[in-house]
Design an enzyme around this catalytic site. Structure first.
Site, PDB file in Angstrom:
ATOM      1  N   ASN A   7       0.851  -1.190   0.000  1.00 33.23           N
ATOM      2  CA  ASN A   7       0.000   0.000   0.000  1.00 33.23           C
ATOM      3  C   ASN A   7       0.894   1.250   0.000  1.00 33.23           C
ATOM      4  OD1 ASN A   7      -1.613   2.240   0.927  1.00 33.23           O
ATOM      5  ND2 ASN A   7      -3.156   0.768   1.590  1.00 33.23           N
ATOM      6  N   ARG A  18       4.492  18.565   0.796  1.00 34.46           N
ATOM      7  CA  ARG A  18       5.137  19.660   0.073  1.00 34.46           C
ATOM      8  C   ARG A  18       4.416  19.858  -1.259  1.00 34.46           C
ATOM      9  NH1 ARG A  18      10.613  20.679   1.479  1.00 34.46           N
ATOM     10  NH2 ARG A  18      10.813  20.385   3.728  1.00 34.46           N
ATOM     11  N   HIS A  43      -5.531   3.589  -1.700  1.00 35.12           N
ATOM     12  CA  HIS A  43      -6.833   3.887  -1.095  1.00 35.12           C
ATOM     13  C   HIS A  43      -7.127   5.370  -1.294  1.00 35.12           C
ATOM     14  CE1 HIS A  43      -9.735   3.016   2.467  1.00 35.12           C
ATOM     15  NE2 HIS A  43     -10.159   4.069   1.794  1.00 35.12           N
ATOM     16  N   GLU A  70      -8.749   0.312  -3.111  1.00 37.79           N
ATOM     17  CA  GLU A  70      -9.694   0.143  -2.021  1.00 37.79           C
ATOM     18  C   GLU A  70     -10.302   1.480  -1.621  1.00 37.79           C
ATOM     19  OE1 GLU A  70      -7.249  -1.731   0.977  1.00 37.79           O
ATOM     20  OE2 GLU A  70      -6.649   0.202   1.815  1.00 37.79           O
ATOM     21  N   HIS A 205      -4.156  -4.522   7.758  1.00 39.00           N
ATOM     22  CA  HIS A 205      -4.225  -3.458   8.752  1.00 39.00           C
ATOM     23  C   HIS A 205      -3.382  -3.807   9.970  1.00 39.00           C
ATOM     24  CE1 HIS A 205      -5.560   0.070  10.919  1.00 39.00           C
ATOM     25  NE2 HIS A 205      -6.105   0.482   9.795  1.00 39.00           N
ATOM     26  N   GLY A 228       1.072  -1.302   4.366  1.00 33.41           N
ATOM     27  CA  GLY A 228       1.526   0.018   3.959  1.00 33.41           C
ATOM     28  C   GLY A 228       2.234   0.790   5.051  1.00 33.41           C
TER      29      GLY A 228
END
Length: 252
Positions: A7, A18, A43, A70, A205, A228
């Site tokens: 992810n 930035r 996502h 997702e 997750h 991720g």
């Protein structure tokens, strides 16, 4: 072997801090793939606080591995308030334009810091079913973000999902504590229900290099994990290539 999908939201989050295109989401996707990642996950949220709609289009045009988008299928179109950032066309429109290999539907909102629960299909099942049918008509595999609740998993099958992605936050929270085995048993039971129904099984997750090996080797028929946040932190410490290899090792 269980597939590893990276992810890239946090790479986009760093870029968005930035007014720049650095670091490039596309470049990091290519580096992850070259290091052995089996897929890329993004996502896109309406506030575009990390992945933007334009990132999805660029990735769809370049990826030679599985692309998983997702998000909340009910997320509407929104106007961008940042110069140089295009409007958000709505989650479903992004998916229609990109036709990823997999679409993971998630019941999140902009007010959530991150996804923190699965669908309640007793409430949302009638709305979800036609969306699943539309996506499948586009040739997109559909996964639903779910808690490890056997009743809800059975409902996921009834509304037509191809896979479920188990929300593993509760397991990660209990990992290394006296409640670890009880938490893990819920996911084992959920995986058995999915297998019984013929549903493919993904997970994600808060999985990391400490808790992933036990989860993978306890849960039945795990097809894919998406990682991720922990990946980004570990890549800073270890280097991206070594980090990918370490996660792949956990999944063998």
């Amino acid at each position: 072997m269980t597939a590893l999908s990276i992810n890239l939201n946090k790479i986009a989050l760093i870029r968005n801090s930035r007014d720049t295109e650095y670091p490039s989401v596309a470049v990091h996707a290519a580096r992850c793939i070259a290091a052995g990642a089996n897929g890329i996950t993004v996502h896109p949220r309406p506030d575009q606080r990390h992945i933007r709609a334009d990132d999805c289009y660029e990735l769809a045009s370049m990826l030679n591995v599985e692309f998983n988008i997702e998000g909340n299928p009910f997320a509407p179109a929104t106007k961008s308030d940042r110069i140089g950032v295009s409007d958000y066309p709505g989650f479903m429109e992004i998916v229609r334009l990109t036709k990823p290999a997999q679409c993971t539907l998630v019941p999140d909102t902009d007010s959530q810091l991150t996804s923190d629960h699965g669908f309640d299909l007793r409430k949302d099942g009638d709305r979800i079913a036609p969306i699943i049918a539309e996506l499948q008509g586009l040739g997109v595999r559909v996964s639903l973000f779910m808690d490890p609740d056997p009743l809800q998993i059975r409902l996921a099958k009834s509304v037509g999902a191809d896979r479920i992605e188990l929300y593993t936050g509760p397991y990660a929270e209990k990992f290394g504590t006296p409640g670890q085995d009880t938490a893990l048993s819920q996911f084992i039971s959920a995986s058995e229900t999915a297998a019984e129904l013929g549903l493919g099984l993904n997970a994600g997750h808060d999985l990391n290099l400490h808790n992933l090996f036990l989860f993978k080797n306890s849960v039945r028929n795990l097809l894919e994990v998406s990682i991720g946040h922990a990946f980004t932190v570990d890549a800073i410490e270890m280097g991206l290539d070594k980090c990918i290899k370490a996660y792949l090792s956990c999944l063998r």
